[in-house]
Design a protein around this motif. Structure first.
Motif, PDB file in Angstrom:
ATOM      1  N   LYS A 297       6.796   3.706 -13.238  1.00  0.00           N
ATOM      2  CA  LYS A 297       8.148   3.155 -14.190  1.00  0.00           C
ATOM      3  C   LYS A 297       7.209   3.484 -15.991  1.00  0.00           C
ATOM      4  CE  LYS A 297      12.348   1.266 -14.657  1.00  0.00           C
ATOM      5  NZ  LYS A 297      13.457   2.832 -14.441  1.00  0.00           N
ATOM      6  N   GLU A 298       6.615   2.308 -15.661  1.00  0.00           N
ATOM      7  CA  GLU A 298       6.301   1.345 -17.756  1.00  0.00           C
ATOM      8  C   GLU A 298       6.430   2.882 -18.238  1.00  0.00           C
ATOM      9  OE1 GLU A 298       4.030  -1.867 -18.129  1.00  0.00           O
ATOM     10  OE2 GLU A 298       4.977  -2.952 -16.813  1.00  0.00           O
ATOM     11  N   VAL A 299       4.992   3.758 -17.473  1.00  0.00           N
ATOM     12  CA  VAL A 299       4.503   4.870 -18.289  1.00  0.00           C
ATOM     13  C   VAL A 299       5.271   5.736 -17.962  1.00  0.00           C
ATOM     14  CG1 VAL A 299       1.717   3.311 -18.237  1.00  0.00           C
ATOM     15  CG2 VAL A 299       2.951   5.639 -16.172  1.00  0.00           C
ATOM     16  N   GLY A 300       6.176   5.675 -17.343  1.00  0.00           N
ATOM     17  CA  GLY A 300       6.533   7.180 -17.224  1.00  0.00           C
ATOM     18  C   GLY A 300       6.475   7.790 -16.267  1.00  0.00           C
ATOM     19  N   VAL A 301       6.244   7.566 -15.193  1.00  0.00           N
ATOM     20  CA  VAL A 301       5.452   8.650 -13.510  1.00  0.00           C
ATOM     21  C   VAL A 301       7.161   8.889 -12.759  1.00  0.00           C
ATOM     22  CG1 VAL A 301       4.323   8.341 -11.690  1.00  0.00           C
ATOM     23  CG2 VAL A 301       2.821   8.113 -14.153  1.00  0.00           C
ATOM     24  N   ASP A 302       7.270   9.695 -12.327  1.00  0.00           N
ATOM     25  CA  ASP A 302       8.248   9.785 -11.042  1.00  0.00           C
ATOM     26  C   ASP A 302       8.126   9.517 -10.309  1.00  0.00           C
ATOM     27  OD1 ASP A 302      10.386  11.062 -14.228  1.00  0.00           O
ATOM     28  OD2 ASP A 302       8.408  12.614 -14.090  1.00  0.00           O
ATOM     29  N   GLY A 303       6.933   9.456  -9.978  1.00  0.00           N
ATOM     30  CA  GLY A 303       6.474   9.594  -8.159  1.00  0.00           C
ATOM     31  C   GLY A 303       5.427   9.421  -7.446  1.00  0.00           C
ATOM     32  N   CYS A 304       4.942   9.291  -6.284  1.00  0.00           N
ATOM     33  CA  CYS A 304       3.874   9.602  -6.307  1.00  0.00           C
ATOM     34  C   CYS A 304       3.693  10.274  -4.392  1.00  0.00           C
ATOM     35  CB  CYS A 304       3.940   8.482  -5.431  1.00  0.00           C
ATOM     36  SG  CYS A 304       3.571   6.861  -6.948  1.00  0.00           S
ATOM     37  N   ILE A 305       2.486  10.985  -4.066  1.00  0.00           N
ATOM     38  CA  ILE A 305       2.267  11.169  -2.794  1.00  0.00           C
ATOM     39  C   ILE A 305       1.411  10.089  -2.527  1.00  0.00           C
ATOM     40  CG2 ILE A 305       0.969  13.471  -1.737  1.00  0.00           C
ATOM     41  CD1 ILE A 305       2.092  15.207  -4.827  1.00  0.00           C
ATOM     42  N   ILE A 306       1.347   9.357  -1.315  1.00  0.00           N
ATOM     43  CA  ILE A 306       0.065   8.720  -1.426  1.00  0.00           C
ATOM     44  C   ILE A 306      -0.212   9.717   0.436  1.00  0.00           C
ATOM     45  CG2 ILE A 306      -0.844   6.297  -0.347  1.00  0.00           C
ATOM     46  CD1 ILE A 306       1.319   5.817  -2.632  1.00  0.00           C
ATOM     47  N   PRO A 307      -0.620  10.511   0.852  1.00  0.00           N
ATOM     48  CA  PRO A 307      -1.138  10.890   1.992  1.00  0.00           C
ATOM     49  C   PRO A 307      -0.798  10.572   3.304  1.00  0.00           C
ATOM     50  CG  PRO A 307      -1.980  12.514   0.121  1.00  0.00           C
ATOM     51  CD  PRO A 307      -2.074  10.819  -0.351  1.00  0.00           C
ATOM     52  N   ASP A 308      -2.033   9.484   3.003  1.00  0.00           N
ATOM     53  CA  ASP A 308      -2.521   8.038   4.665  1.00  0.00           C
ATOM     54  C   ASP A 308      -1.177   7.868   4.456  1.00  0.00           C
ATOM     55  OD1 ASP A 308      -3.292   7.394   2.057  1.00  0.00           O
ATOM     56  OD2 ASP A 308      -4.989   6.513   3.554  1.00  0.00           O
ATOM     57  N   LEU A 309      -0.409   6.643   3.948  1.00  0.00           N
ATOM     58  CA  LEU A 309       0.884   5.849   3.805  1.00  0.00           C
ATOM     59  C   LEU A 309       1.992   6.752   5.341  1.00  0.00           C
ATOM     60  CD1 LEU A 309       2.472   3.563   2.690  1.00  0.00           C
ATOM     61  CD2 LEU A 309       3.581   4.504   1.110  1.00  0.00           C
ATOM     62  N   PRO A 310       1.641   5.399   6.190  1.00  0.00           N
ATOM     63  CA  PRO A 310       2.496   5.869   7.360  1.00  0.00           C
ATOM     64  C   PRO A 310       4.167   5.699   7.054  1.00  0.00           C
ATOM     65  CG  PRO A 310       0.851   4.299   7.720  1.00  0.00           C
ATOM     66  CD  PRO A 310       1.172   4.576   6.749  1.00  0.00           C
ATOM     67  N   MET A 311       4.687   6.351   7.482  1.00  0.00           N
ATOM     68  CA  MET A 311       6.373   7.129   7.470  1.00  0.00           C
ATOM     69  C   MET A 311       6.599   5.586   7.447  1.00  0.00           C
ATOM     70  SD  MET A 311       8.541  10.054   8.127  1.00  0.00           S
ATOM     71  CE  MET A 311       8.423   9.940  10.207  1.00  0.00           C
ATOM     72  N   TYR A 312       6.432   5.129   8.807  1.00  0.00           N
ATOM     73  CA  TYR A 312       7.321   4.452   9.416  1.00  0.00           C
ATOM     74  C   TYR A 312       7.073   3.166   8.203  1.00  0.00           C
ATOM     75  CZ  TYR A 312       3.011   2.107  11.446  1.00  0.00           C
ATOM     76  OH  TYR A 312       1.836   1.723  11.509  1.00  0.00           O
ATOM     77  N   GLU A 313       6.138   2.932   7.365  1.00  0.00           N
ATOM     78  CA  GLU A 313       5.740   1.785   6.988  1.00  0.00           C
ATOM     79  C   GLU A 313       6.437   2.092   5.375  1.00  0.00           C
ATOM     80  OE1 GLU A 313       1.598   0.332   5.869  1.00  0.00           O
ATOM     81  OE2 GLU A 313       0.692   0.710   7.456  1.00  0.00           O
ATOM     82  N   PHE A 314       6.392   2.902   5.490  1.00  0.00           N
ATOM     83  CA  PHE A 314       6.989   3.506   3.630  1.00  0.00           C
ATOM     84  C   PHE A 314       8.182   2.905   3.898  1.00  0.00           C
ATOM     85  CE2 PHE A 314      10.289   5.924   1.474  1.00  0.00           C
ATOM     86  CZ  PHE A 314       9.795   5.167   0.332  1.00  0.00           C
ATOM     87  N   GLU A 315       8.972   3.521   5.073  1.00  0.00           N
ATOM     88  CA  GLU A 315      10.284   2.846   4.860  1.00  0.00           C
ATOM     89  C   GLU A 315      10.831   1.421   5.549  1.00  0.00           C
ATOM     90  OE1 GLU A 315      14.366   4.732   8.172  1.00  0.00           O
ATOM     91  OE2 GLU A 315      11.245   5.300   8.855  1.00  0.00           O
ATOM     92  N   GLU A 316      10.143   0.813   6.044  1.00  0.00           N
ATOM     93  CA  GLU A 316      10.238  -0.559   6.024  1.00  0.00           C
ATOM     94  C   GLU A 316       9.598  -1.431   5.409  1.00  0.00           C
ATOM     95  OE1 GLU A 316       8.228  -1.939   9.891  1.00  0.00           O
ATOM     96  OE2 GLU A 316       9.563  -0.065  11.373  1.00  0.00           O
ATOM     97  N   LEU A 317       8.461  -1.362   5.013  1.00  0.00           N
ATOM     98  CA  LEU A 317       7.730  -2.051   3.612  1.00  0.00           C
ATOM     99  C   LEU A 317       8.274  -1.531   2.652  1.00  0.00           C
ATOM    100  CD1 LEU A 317       4.351  -2.915   5.502  1.00  0.00           C
ATOM    101  CD2 LEU A 317       6.268  -3.957   5.849  1.00  0.00           C
ATOM    102  N   TYR A 318       8.101  -0.873   1.899  1.00  0.00           N
ATOM    103  CA  TYR A 318       8.487   0.106   0.301  1.00  0.00           C
ATOM    104  C   TYR A 318       9.234   0.315  -0.119  1.00  0.00           C
ATOM    105  CZ  TYR A 318       2.929  -1.400   1.619  1.00  0.00           C
ATOM    106  OH  TYR A 318       1.732  -1.585   2.389  1.00  0.00           O
ATOM    107  N   GLN A 319      10.201   1.440   0.808  1.00  0.00           N
ATOM    108  CA  GLN A 319      10.918   2.578   0.213  1.00  0.00           C
ATOM    109  C   GLN A 319      12.168   1.906  -0.598  1.00  0.00           C
ATOM    110  OE1 GLN A 319      13.781   3.745   3.707  1.00  0.00           O
ATOM    111  NE2 GLN A 319      14.692   5.108   2.037  1.00  0.00           N
ATOM    112  N   ALA A 320      12.789   0.655  -0.484  1.00  0.00           N
ATOM    113  CA  ALA A 320      13.477  -0.796  -1.142  1.00  0.00           C
ATOM    114  C   ALA A 320      12.636  -0.577  -2.310  1.00  0.00           C
ATOM    115  CB  ALA A 320      13.770  -1.865  -1.202  1.00  0.00           C
ATOM    116  N   THR A 321      10.845  -0.774  -2.675  1.00  0.00           N
ATOM    117  CA  THR A 321      10.524  -1.241  -3.643  1.00  0.00           C
ATOM    118  C   THR A 321      10.242   0.376  -4.637  1.00  0.00           C
ATOM    119  OG1 THR A 321       9.254  -2.805  -3.089  1.00  0.00           O
ATOM    120  CG2 THR A 321       7.977  -1.684  -4.854  1.00  0.00           C
TER     121      THR A 321
END
Length: 257
Positions: free
Chosen positions: A115-139
């Motif tokens: 956010k600080e440097v102005g990046v708009d998003g990420c592609i992290i191919p090996d981040l499991p979908m359920y982990e993203f949803e449960e642990l990181y989506q809010a962040t």
């Protein structure tokens, strides 16, 4: 709305994204390449942060990652290089890489820095979908970052619908089950796969990547999607002799004359 969401709201066809590895061909080239790509007509960029075991990448991107790592590229150095990003580049920027690097850096700190440097998003191919949803989506949402999910020919309709529900920018349609750098062969099976996804009428636009290397494959991908991503072919072009900005302009003219 971040820049990525804005782009897909205002442009629906022939979107061109370019991937390149941070710190390649030289450690300090990251921002110069971004500026030159914007001037040459790229709609958004994916900057890869290198990792020592890049399982989804073919030999070209693997070799570029090794060169960058050997030169000293790290995530903290990449963020330093991107400190002036938004003084020089206006188009959306995604960071692409593997989850281990993000976990070592700290997910909250990583998103905050993006956010600080102005990046708009990420592609992290090996981040499991359920982990993203449960642990990181809010962040991710707290820092206004889009997380981009990959869909392959093997992905079930049920999972694609789930990905569509979790996405807020676009869905990355991997053209085949091969690693990056394989040429896109628009065969009967790939055409039916592209059509299958298009017929699902997802709420998020589709962008096709893996194997897009020239004007013809870019045009073929655009028949079935809002845009296409070129990676290995561009990284190869960076390895050629000549002035960096001239090589970039020449490559881009071949895709979008």
């Amino acid at each position: 709305m971040n820049r990525l969401q804005q782009l897909f709201k205002t442009k629906t066809k022939d979107i061109l994204s370019i991937y390149y590895t941070a710190g390649y061909p030289n450690l300090a080239d990251t921002l110069t390449i971004a500026e030159a790509l914007e001037k040459s007509g790229a709609d958004f960029l994916e900057i890869g942060f290198p990792y020592s075991d890049p399982v989804a990448d073919g030999p070209t991107i693997q070799a570029s990652s090794k060169t960058a790592l050997d030169a000293g590229m790290t995530l903290p150095i990449l963020f330093e290089q991107l400190a002036d990003l938004r003084k020089k580049v206006n188009i959306p920027i995604l960071l692409m890489g593997y989850v281990n690097v993000v976990l070592q850096y700290g997910v909250d700190e990583f998103c905050k820095k993006c956010k600080e440097v102005g990046v708009d998003g990420c592609i992290i191919p090996d981040l499991p979908m359920y982990e993203f949803e449960e642990l990181y989506q809010a962040t991710f949402e707290r820092y206004g970052l889009s997380n981009i999910f990959l869909v392959t020919p093997q992905t079930s309709d049920e999972r694609i619908r789930k990905i569509d529900g979790l996405s807020n920018a676009f869905i990355y349609l991997v053209s085949s089950s091969a690693t990056t750098g394989s040429n896109l062969a628009v065969s009967e099976s790939s055409t039916s796969y592209f059509k299958r996804v298009a017929d699902m009428k997802l709420k998020n636009p589709i962008v096709i990547g893996f194997g897009i290397s020239d004007k013809a494959s870019y045009a073929a991908a655009n028949e079935y999607a809002s845009g296409a991503i070129i990676g290995s072919a561009f990284v190869k072009a960076l390895a050629e002799n000549g002035k960096l900005t001239e090589k970039i302009e020449k490559f881009m003219r071949q895709i979008k004359p």
